[in-house]
Scaffold this active site. Sequence first.
Site, short mmCIF file in Angstrom:
data_model
loop_
_atom_site.label_atom_id
_atom_site.label_comp_id
_atom_site.label_asym_id
_atom_site.label_seq_id
_atom_site.Cartn_x
_atom_site.Cartn_y
_atom_site.Cartn_z
N HIS A 49 40.91 40.04 49.32
CA HIS A 49 39.82 39.47 48.55
C HIS A 49 39.11 38.39 49.35
O HIS A 49 39.74 37.64 50.11
CB HIS A 49 40.33 38.89 47.23
CG HIS A 49 40.71 39.94 46.24
ND1 HIS A 49 41.67 39.75 45.29
CD2 HIS A 49 40.27 41.21 46.08
CE1 HIS A 49 41.81 40.85 44.56
NE2 HIS A 49 40.96 41.75 45.03
N ARG B 126 46.87 48.89 41.26
CA ARG B 126 46.52 47.63 41.93
C ARG B 126 46.69 46.46 40.97
O ARG B 126 47.24 45.41 41.34
CB ARG B 126 45.10 47.71 42.46
CG ARG B 126 44.65 46.57 43.36
CD ARG B 126 43.38 47.00 44.10
NE ARG B 126 42.61 45.90 44.65
CZ ARG B 126 42.79 45.39 45.87
NH1 ARG B 126 43.75 45.85 46.64
NH2 ARG B 126 42.01 44.41 46.30
N HIS C 162 43.37 52.92 39.59
CA HIS C 162 43.15 51.53 39.99
C HIS C 162 44.10 50.58 39.29
O HIS C 162 44.30 49.44 39.75
CB HIS C 162 41.70 51.14 39.70
CG HIS C 162 41.22 49.96 40.50
ND1 HIS C 162 41.21 49.93 41.87
CD2 HIS C 162 40.75 48.75 40.10
CE1 HIS C 162 40.74 48.76 42.29
NE2 HIS C 162 40.45 48.03 41.24
N ARG D 14 43.66 49.34 47.90
CA ARG D 14 42.60 50.15 47.32
C ARG D 14 42.82 51.59 47.76
O ARG D 14 43.26 51.84 48.88
CB ARG D 14 41.23 49.67 47.78
CG ARG D 14 40.92 48.21 47.47
CD ARG D 14 39.55 47.82 48.02
NE ARG D 14 39.24 46.42 47.73
CZ ARG D 14 39.47 45.40 48.56
NH1 ARG D 14 40.02 45.64 49.74
NH2 ARG D 14 39.15 44.17 48.22
N LYS E 14 36.51 46.73 52.40
CA LYS E 14 35.37 46.47 51.51
C LYS E 14 34.46 45.36 52.04
O LYS E 14 33.25 45.43 51.89
CB LYS E 14 35.91 46.11 50.12
CG LYS E 14 34.84 45.92 49.06
CD LYS E 14 35.49 45.69 47.70
CE LYS E 14 34.45 45.51 46.61
NZ LYS E 14 35.08 45.28 45.29
N TYR F 169 42.39 40.72 38.54
CA TYR F 169 43.46 41.72 38.48
C TYR F 169 44.64 41.28 37.63
O TYR F 169 45.57 42.06 37.42
CB TYR F 169 43.94 42.05 39.90
CG TYR F 169 42.99 42.95 40.63
CD1 TYR F 169 43.09 44.33 40.54
CD2 TYR F 169 41.94 42.41 41.37
CE1 TYR F 169 42.19 45.16 41.17
CE2 TYR F 169 41.02 43.23 42.00
CZ TYR F 169 41.16 44.60 41.90
OH TYR F 169 40.26 45.42 42.51
#
Length: 305
Positions: A272, A241, A238, A142, A165, A281
């Site tokens: 994750h 990613r 993004h 990220r 995150k 993704y």
Amino acid sequence: MTISTCVQRYVAIKRGLGYKFADQEQMLQNYAAFADRHGDEHVSSARIVEWASLAPSVHRSREWLRVVRNFAISMHAEDDHNEIPPRDVFGRGKRPRPRPHIIAEADIAHIMEMALTLPPVASLTPYTYHYLIGLLATTGLRVSEAVGLLESDLTSDGLVIRETKFHKTRLVPIDRSTRNALGDYLALRRRIGGSDPHLFVLSTGEPPEHASVTRAFIKLARRLGLRGPQGERGPRLHDLRHSFAVRALERCGNDRAAINRHMLALSTYLGHACLSDTYWYLEATPVLIRQIAEATEAFGKGGAA
């Protein structure tokens, strides 16, 4: 007590509970300034809706309303003069998944090369963006994780991603070529980058902000013709990613056992909390479609799919 003072107290409570609350704090401060300008002494449903209506899209209006409504619930628990707006003023729409752009490796290389032309010329800034974009492309980090890296986070085992995150720390192994590239950048950064402990810093001696990296990437993509003018969709920062996740899956070929192992490893690598987040993704590409077709054909002929 002004609404701004109430917001400061509410944010302090959230932070005390362990929430980062950065984006939410900004929204609440904007709302509070709006309410204070109108002389509000209590939270008003009408004022919240009026303020949230100023958002650039219906989706953002819903998000602004959700954040401030939670604040209103807290305030109402202390004093019932504070109103709680209805939940669905702007509808219950779910934000659609943006169609990711899987960026070709050659285009990523062109973006990195173009980054070296960014101003100020003959400073550390263009090199910072060059190597930062390269790191995002080769690790799938990220952008917030990348700009938050400290020099000490580059270890012999890989990159230590701290308090991300989901408030977890993880180790991200990196390829030798990535390590060598970071070594080249650090040699330059230590000469002219100042004393800030962050791995990536600009010519100001400070780390770049998330938003500035996003703006720089869009500017570079437009210069190369990969994005149209403002208002048109195109590759986003993004999407590096997304591209990393898809390219990693492509390398598994038709080996189903390898794919199963890979998905668990990829989910961990990307940081994750659950495997379903990783599927977000993934996107069909010609390579993956061909692999699926070959596996289906093999199954149809009685082989192992």
